[in-house]
Scaffold this motif. Structure first.
Motif, PDB file in Angstrom:
ATOM      1  N   PHE A   1       0.805  -1.214   0.000  1.00 38.12           N
ATOM      2  CA  PHE A   1       0.000   0.000   0.000  1.00 38.12           C
ATOM      3  C   PHE A   1       0.846   1.277   0.000  1.00 38.12           C
ATOM      4  CE2 PHE A   1      -2.818  -3.199   1.977  1.00 38.12           C
ATOM      5  CZ  PHE A   1      -3.804  -3.187   1.014  1.00 38.12           C
ATOM      6  N   GLU A   2       2.129   1.162   0.303  1.00 38.66           N
ATOM      7  CA  GLU A   2       3.014   2.326   0.243  1.00 38.66           C
ATOM      8  C   GLU A   2       3.725   2.424  -1.095  1.00 38.66           C
ATOM      9  OE1 GLU A   2       2.979   4.593   2.551  1.00 38.66           O
ATOM     10  OE2 GLU A   2       1.514   3.369   3.623  1.00 38.66           O
ATOM     11  N   CYS A   3       3.675   1.371  -1.900  1.00 35.05           N
ATOM     12  CA  CYS A   3       4.398   1.359  -3.169  1.00 35.05           C
ATOM     13  C   CYS A   3       3.483   1.341  -4.382  1.00 35.05           C
ATOM     14  CB  CYS A   3       5.324   0.143  -3.236  1.00 35.05           C
ATOM     15  SG  CYS A   3       6.668   0.198  -2.041  1.00 35.05           S
ATOM     16  N   ALA A   4       2.211   1.049  -4.206  1.00 33.20           N
ATOM     17  CA  ALA A   4       1.294   0.943  -5.336  1.00 33.20           C
ATOM     18  C   ALA A   4       0.283   2.077  -5.296  1.00 33.20           C
ATOM     19  CB  ALA A   4       0.579  -0.402  -5.295  1.00 33.20           C
ATOM     20  N   SER A   5      -0.194   2.457  -6.462  1.00 35.82           N
ATOM     21  CA  SER A   5      -1.198   3.511  -6.546  1.00 35.82           C
ATOM     22  C   SER A   5      -2.502   3.010  -7.148  1.00 35.82           C
ATOM     23  CB  SER A   5      -0.677   4.673  -7.396  1.00 35.82           C
ATOM     24  OG  SER A   5      -0.350   4.232  -8.708  1.00 35.82           O
ATOM     25  N   ASP A   6      -2.504   1.777  -7.651  1.00 38.59           N
ATOM     26  CA  ASP A   6      -3.675   1.250  -8.346  1.00 38.59           C
ATOM     27  C   ASP A   6      -4.660   0.603  -7.372  1.00 38.59           C
ATOM     28  OD1 ASP A   6      -2.060   2.005 -10.409  1.00 38.59           O
ATOM     29  OD2 ASP A   6      -2.674   0.364 -11.702  1.00 38.59           O
ATOM     30  N   PHE A   7      -5.086   1.341  -6.381  1.00 34.20           N
ATOM     31  CA  PHE A   7      -6.102   0.857  -5.462  1.00 34.20           C
ATOM     32  C   PHE A   7      -6.797   2.058  -4.835  1.00 34.20           C
ATOM     33  CE2 PHE A   7      -2.542   1.638  -2.670  1.00 34.20           C
ATOM     34  CZ  PHE A   7      -3.120   2.082  -1.492  1.00 34.20           C
ATOM     35  N   THR A   8      -7.969   1.809  -4.289  1.00 27.81           N
ATOM     36  CA  THR A   8      -8.720   2.832  -3.564  1.00 27.81           C
ATOM     37  C   THR A   8      -9.011   2.304  -2.179  1.00 27.81           C
ATOM     38  OG1 THR A   8      -9.780   3.628  -5.605  1.00 27.81           O
ATOM     39  CG2 THR A   8     -10.833   4.208  -3.520  1.00 27.81           C
ATOM     40  N   GLU A   9      -8.768   3.087  -1.174  1.00 28.17           N
ATOM     41  CA  GLU A   9      -9.016   2.640   0.199  1.00 28.17           C
ATOM     42  C   GLU A   9     -10.235   3.343   0.768  1.00 28.17           C
ATOM     43  OE1 GLU A   9      -6.773   1.608   4.399  1.00 28.17           O
ATOM     44  OE2 GLU A   9      -5.662   2.597   2.787  1.00 28.17           O
ATOM     45  N   PHE A  10     -11.088   2.547   1.410  1.00 30.28           N
ATOM     46  CA  PHE A  10     -12.234   3.097   2.127  1.00 30.28           C
ATOM     47  C   PHE A  10     -11.795   3.430   3.548  1.00 30.28           C
ATOM     48  CE2 PHE A  10     -14.771   0.355  -0.891  1.00 30.28           C
ATOM     49  CZ  PHE A  10     -15.261   1.423  -1.625  1.00 30.28           C
ATOM     50  N   HIS A  11     -11.950   4.669   3.917  1.00 31.18           N
ATOM     51  CA  HIS A  11     -11.552   5.104   5.242  1.00 31.18           C
ATOM     52  C   HIS A  11     -12.771   5.150   6.178  1.00 31.18           C
ATOM     53  CE1 HIS A  11      -7.519   6.025   3.825  1.00 31.18           C
ATOM     54  NE2 HIS A  11      -8.063   6.662   2.798  1.00 31.18           N
ATOM     55  N   ARG A  12     -12.484   5.232   7.440  1.00 28.74           N
ATOM     56  CA  ARG A  12     -13.492   5.318   8.494  1.00 28.74           C
ATOM     57  C   ARG A  12     -14.501   4.168   8.463  1.00 28.74           C
ATOM     58  NH1 ARG A  12     -12.974  10.240   6.362  1.00 28.74           N
ATOM     59  NH2 ARG A  12     -14.964  10.095   5.265  1.00 28.74           N
ATOM     60  N   PRO A  13     -14.021   2.930   8.464  1.00 28.71           N
ATOM     61  CA  PRO A  13     -14.963   1.800   8.556  1.00 28.71           C
ATOM     62  C   PRO A  13     -15.609   1.782   9.942  1.00 28.71           C
ATOM     63  CG  PRO A  13     -12.721   1.014   8.799  1.00 28.71           C
ATOM     64  CD  PRO A  13     -12.621   2.469   8.442  1.00 28.71           C
ATOM     65  N   PRO A  14     -16.730   1.094  10.109  1.00 30.75           N
ATOM     66  CA  PRO A  14     -17.375   1.005  11.425  1.00 30.75           C
ATOM     67  C   PRO A  14     -16.423   0.435  12.473  1.00 30.75           C
ATOM     68  CG  PRO A  14     -18.826   0.172   9.715  1.00 30.75           C
ATOM     69  CD  PRO A  14     -17.498   0.398   9.062  1.00 30.75           C
ATOM     70  N   LYS A  15     -16.531   0.946  13.679  1.00 30.54           N
ATOM     71  CA  LYS A  15     -15.665   0.505  14.775  1.00 30.54           C
ATOM     72  C   LYS A  15     -16.257  -0.716  15.461  1.00 30.54           C
ATOM     73  CE  LYS A  15     -12.543   3.803  14.533  1.00 30.54           C
ATOM     74  NZ  LYS A  15     -11.125   3.508  14.220  1.00 30.54           N
ATOM     75  N   SER A  16     -15.415  -1.697  15.672  1.00 28.35           N
ATOM     76  CA  SER A  16     -15.828  -2.916  16.364  1.00 28.35           C
ATOM     77  C   SER A  16     -15.466  -2.810  17.845  1.00 28.35           C
ATOM     78  CB  SER A  16     -15.130  -4.129  15.743  1.00 28.35           C
ATOM     79  OG  SER A  16     -15.268  -5.261  16.554  1.00 28.35           O
ATOM     80  N   SER A  17     -16.261  -3.465  18.686  1.00 26.48           N
ATOM     81  CA  SER A  17     -15.925  -3.497  20.104  1.00 26.48           C
ATOM     82  C   SER A  17     -14.738  -4.414  20.366  1.00 26.48           C
ATOM     83  CB  SER A  17     -17.131  -3.967  20.923  1.00 26.48           C
ATOM     84  OG  SER A  17     -17.565  -5.242  20.475  1.00 26.48           O
ATOM     85  N   GLY A  18     -14.449  -5.310  19.384  1.00 28.65           N
ATOM     86  CA  GLY A  18     -13.247  -6.132  19.459  1.00 28.65           C
ATOM     87  C   GLY A  18     -12.171  -5.535  18.578  1.00 28.65           C
ATOM     88  N   ARG A  19     -11.326  -6.385  18.023  1.00 29.98           N
ATOM     89  CA  ARG A  19     -10.271  -5.872  17.157  1.00 29.98           C
ATOM     90  C   ARG A  19     -10.800  -5.512  15.775  1.00 29.98           C
ATOM     91  NH1 ARG A  19      -4.728  -9.224  17.400  1.00 29.98           N
ATOM     92  NH2 ARG A  19      -6.099 -11.035  17.354  1.00 29.98           N
ATOM     93  N   PHE A  20     -11.692  -6.337  15.248  1.00 26.90           N
ATOM     94  CA  PHE A  20     -12.203  -6.067  13.911  1.00 26.90           C
ATOM     95  C   PHE A  20     -13.520  -6.791  13.701  1.00 26.90           C
ATOM     96  CE2 PHE A  20      -9.639  -9.879  13.621  1.00 26.90           C
ATOM     97  CZ  PHE A  20     -10.394 -10.734  12.822  1.00 26.90           C
ATOM     98  N   PHE A  21     -14.297  -6.300  12.746  1.00 24.52           N
ATOM     99  CA  PHE A  21     -15.509  -6.979  12.313  1.00 24.52           C
ATOM    100  C   PHE A  21     -15.153  -8.081  11.324  1.00 24.52           C
ATOM    101  CE2 PHE A  21     -17.878  -3.066  13.530  1.00 24.52           C
ATOM    102  CZ  PHE A  21     -18.935  -3.659  14.205  1.00 24.52           C
ATOM    103  N   SER A  22     -15.811  -9.220  11.454  1.00 21.49           N
ATOM    104  CA  SER A  22     -15.751 -10.227  10.404  1.00 21.49           C
ATOM    105  C   SER A  22     -16.705  -9.818   9.291  1.00 21.49           C
ATOM    106  CB  SER A  22     -16.166 -11.603  10.940  1.00 21.49           C
ATOM    107  OG  SER A  22     -15.303 -12.028  11.966  1.00 21.49           O
TER     108      SER A  22
END
Length: 419
Positions: free
Chosen positions: A116-137
């Motif tokens: 993600f620091e070397c490629a430009s051919d992608f789009t990232e979605f920021h501010r995903p919903p916050k999980s009470s654990g580490r991450f949402f499945s």
């Protein structure tokens, strides 16, 4: 502006615009907001996006970056999602020298922070919903809508979220009925006949046998976006056990899971359980005869629109994965083994396939790897994450959820169903 034109012409023009433009245009006037957020326009825009050959669907990659301590959701080209030339174009070597200097290039990519620091051919979605654990499945995705679950094993305080990252809208679903200690499996899909999205939950309650949560049939509960509520299904669920957090595959309008007969039964058998999103009916399909009679590390997936299986077989102490595809849906005799996968470092699971024929794998140490079946070559994609967090599916940008008020989800819990 366009207000002097007939409404049919305005819809035709606006339905061709990208999602970002439509999100801006809903602020132009109340009339435009009503038009763009209407169910008819949302469906028209979605159908055009799906059917337009000039804009093929993306690949959506989700994973939890343990080093950065955050969940990441990125869009990639469906035919060549992780191009080698773009991974290495930011480093101080020419692409022609790639073979000769590959070791040094890989090392430099890692020092720069990975793909993600070397490629430009992608789009990232920021501010995903916050999980009470580490991450949402990620339970599943359909029409640009992701279904997320923060499902702690055997816990009734699970959180479920529907999220459209293209319009940055997320709604938290009401909690289903409490069952006490249990094991559950989830599936998500879309029913075009009713234009509705459904989350199905199969809850296995604690039984009296020595094997916990092995009692069948499970309780079945269905959440529908149109009602904003859960309902219990009176008809019995399938007489098979679907493992906790089993991955599902949406094919032919049905959700599929790998399941097996209860372990306390003498005649053990693997089977695929299906749930038709349209009529809420369960079905079953046989797995290949070679894969039926013993407990396997095996998962269902989708390959070129067909139902596929990726079992892990142990041979002389070594793990060997293979890929099977059901060439004629619903016909067990059409199962065909395509190829084996055997890579160094240990394969944890296959997360998907690209249009150019490559297989995307996650290794046991959390590396995302590309595998070319014909040459059996692998390539480190310089993406790291928790192995269980990786998710890959096709994705089309849409404005689904734009017309859903958050308040509709305040209505609580279950209704009785006569299904």
């Amino acid at each position: 502006m366009l207000d002097h034109l007939p409404i049919e012409v305005i819809v035709e023009i606006l339905s061709r615009l990208p999602v970002k433009s439509l999100v801006r245009f809903i602020c132009v006037s109340k009339t435009w907001y009503s038009l763009i957020s209407s169910p008819h326009f949302i469906a028209t825009h979605l159908n055009r996006a799906i059917s337009d050959p000039q804009y093929p669907p993306y690949l959506l990659l989700g994973h939890y970056d343990d080093e950065m301590q955050k969940a990441r959701f990125t869009l990639h080209s469906s035919d060549d999602p992780f191009p080698r030339k773009h991974i290495y174009k930011q480093v101080n070597y020419s692409f022609a020298a790639l073979n000769q200097l590959l070791y040094y290039l890989r090392d430099e990519v890692e020092r720069k922070g990975g793909f993600f620091e070397c490629a430009s051919d992608f789009t990232e979605f920021h501010r995903p919903p916050k999980s009470s654990g580490r991450f949402f499945s990620i339970v599943g995705s359909s029409n640009g809508l992701l279904c997320l679950a923060d499902d702690v094993s055997g816990c009734d305080s699970c959180e479920y979220v529907l999220w459209n990252p293209s319009i940055q809208k997320a709604i938290r679903l009401p909690s289903p009925e409490s069952h006490g200690p249990h094991m559950h499996s989830l599936g998500f899909g879309y029913d075009p006949a009713s234009d509705d999205y459904k989350l199905v939950r199969l809850a296995y309650l604690e039984g009296k046998t020595r094997i916990r949560f092995n009692t069948v049939p499970p309780l079945v509960e269905i959440y529908t976006l149109r009602t904003g509520a859960w309902r219990s299904v009176a008809a019995p669920g399938p007489p098979y056990v679907i493992g906790e957090r089993s991955f599902s595959a949406l094919v032919n309008g049905a959700v599929h899971w790998l399941a097996h007969t209860p372990l306390c039964q003498h005649a053990f058998r693997n089977v695929i359980v299906s749930f038709n999103v349209g009529d809420d009916a369960f079905g079953e399909m046989a797995v290949p005869e070679e894969l039926q009679g013993y407990l396997l590390n095996m998962a269902v997936t989708v390959l070129d629109g067909s139902l596929a299986l990726v079992p892990c077989n142990r041979r002389s102490g070594d793990e060997c994965h293979s890929v099977w595809v059901m060439k004629e849906y619903g016909t067990a005799e059409s199962w065909t083994k395509l190829f084996d996968i055997d890579i160094e470092g240990g394969l944890e699971r296959v997360i998907g396939f690209t249009e150019n024929g490559e297989v995307l794998l996650v290794t046991k140490d959390g590396k995302l790897v590309s595998y070319e079946p014909s040459s059996q070559e692998t390539m480190d994609l310089h993406i790291r994450g928790l192995t269980e967090s990786f998710y890959l599916d096709t994705y089309v940008e849409s404005i689904v959820l734009l017309n859903v008020a958050d308040g509709v989800l305040g209505r609580q819990a279950t209704q009785s169903g006569a299904n």
